[in-house]
Scaffold this motif. Structure first.
Motif, PDB file in Angstrom:
ATOM      1  N   LYS A 233       0.830  -1.198   0.000  1.00 32.02           N
ATOM      2  CA  LYS A 233       0.000   0.000   0.000  1.00 32.02           C
ATOM      3  C   LYS A 233       0.868   1.253   0.000  1.00 32.02           C
ATOM      4  N   ASN A 236       2.562   1.683  -3.420  1.00 32.76           N
ATOM      5  CA  ASN A 236       1.665   2.221  -4.451  1.00 32.76           C
ATOM      6  C   ASN A 236       1.317   3.686  -4.214  1.00 32.76           C
ATOM      7  N   ARG A 237       1.414   4.135  -2.957  1.00 39.39           N
ATOM      8  CA  ARG A 237       1.196   5.564  -2.682  1.00 39.39           C
ATOM      9  C   ARG A 237       2.427   6.395  -3.044  1.00 39.39           C
TER      10      ARG A 237
END
Length: 240
Positions: A233, A236-237
């Motif tokens: 996560k 991907n940020r």
């Protein structure tokens, strides 16, 4: 970014090799013969670090001699986007692509290099290897924790050879705005927001612990130790 099958990592210990192979099977991981001698924390411009870099330089020379196109990068380099297309555009008409070093005119980074395996690059890298092997003979009996002069490392030797256009080598140095070094982390936030680097080399700080602290501070450390996996996560940020 779909580049794992193109990545070769040379590990210094069996545990690292086996762990990387198990978790990321598309990456090619090989064990450096006698690598245990170089395992553990190594500080920049200290004997152990320089001797490890010499082994790396020898391995790269073998790849170049076998006509392998090489993008050298270090594992503390953050890829915010795939830099390969930009490297391929920038290197047209040149033999070697290098990154600049903040506040050090005339010095090129030794940790991110794109090399075309032609005769000029092989000759240049062969001379660099000779110089480093000669240096190793001088420091062979020194303790791996002893510091060396800033003038005695691959980066300084390579920059000198390039400045002399050794063997007629043609080199392009890419912008720090796109290929940032560790000074990026010391910019004020307003300046950082104006830039969109493809990579950030986590240098200009000495020691693995300091690198980890800085990476965590900027949310650039993705390994979840307790779970034994990457924080996808956060990845991907962060990447573009």
């Amino acid at each position: 970014m779909g580049i794992h099958k193109q990545v070769l990592i040379i590990a210094t210990d069996k545990l690292t090799r086996d762990t990387l192979t198990r978790m990321w099977p598309d990456i090619h991981v090989v064990l450096l013969p006698g690598g245990d001698e170089y395992s553990g924390d190594q500080k920049y411009s200290h004997v152990g670090y320089v001797r490890l870099v010499i082994r790396r330089t020898e391995a790269i020379l073998d790849l170049l001699k076998h006509q392998v196109e090489v993008l050298l990068f270090e594992v503390d380099c953050l890829w915010l986007a795939d830099p390969i297309p930009e490297c391929q555009r920038e290197i047209k008409g040149f033999d070697l692509l290098a990154t600049r070093v903040s506040n050090r005119p005339g010095i090129l980074g030794g940790g991110f290099l794109y090399m075309i395996p032609n005769s000029k690059v092989v000759d240049l890298w062969g001379m660099l290897t000779q110089k480093l092997v000669k240096l190793e003979q001088k420091i062979l009996k020194m303790d791996h924790t002893e510091p060396l002069s800033e003038g005695e490392n691959d980066q300084t030797y390579l920059s000198h050879l390039i400045s002399k256009k050794y063997g007629g080598i043609k080199v392009t140095a890419v912008s720090l705005d796109k290929f940032a070094d560790g000074r990026w982390y010391k910019m004020d936030e307003e300046k950082r927001l104006t830039l969109r680097p493809l990579i950030i080399n986590n240098n200009w700080v000495t020691g693995n612990k300091a690198k980890l602290r800085r990476a965590r501070k900027f949310h650039h450390w993705f390994w979840k130790k307790d779970e034994g996996e990457c924080d996808l996560k956060l990845v991907n940020r962060t990447v573009y």
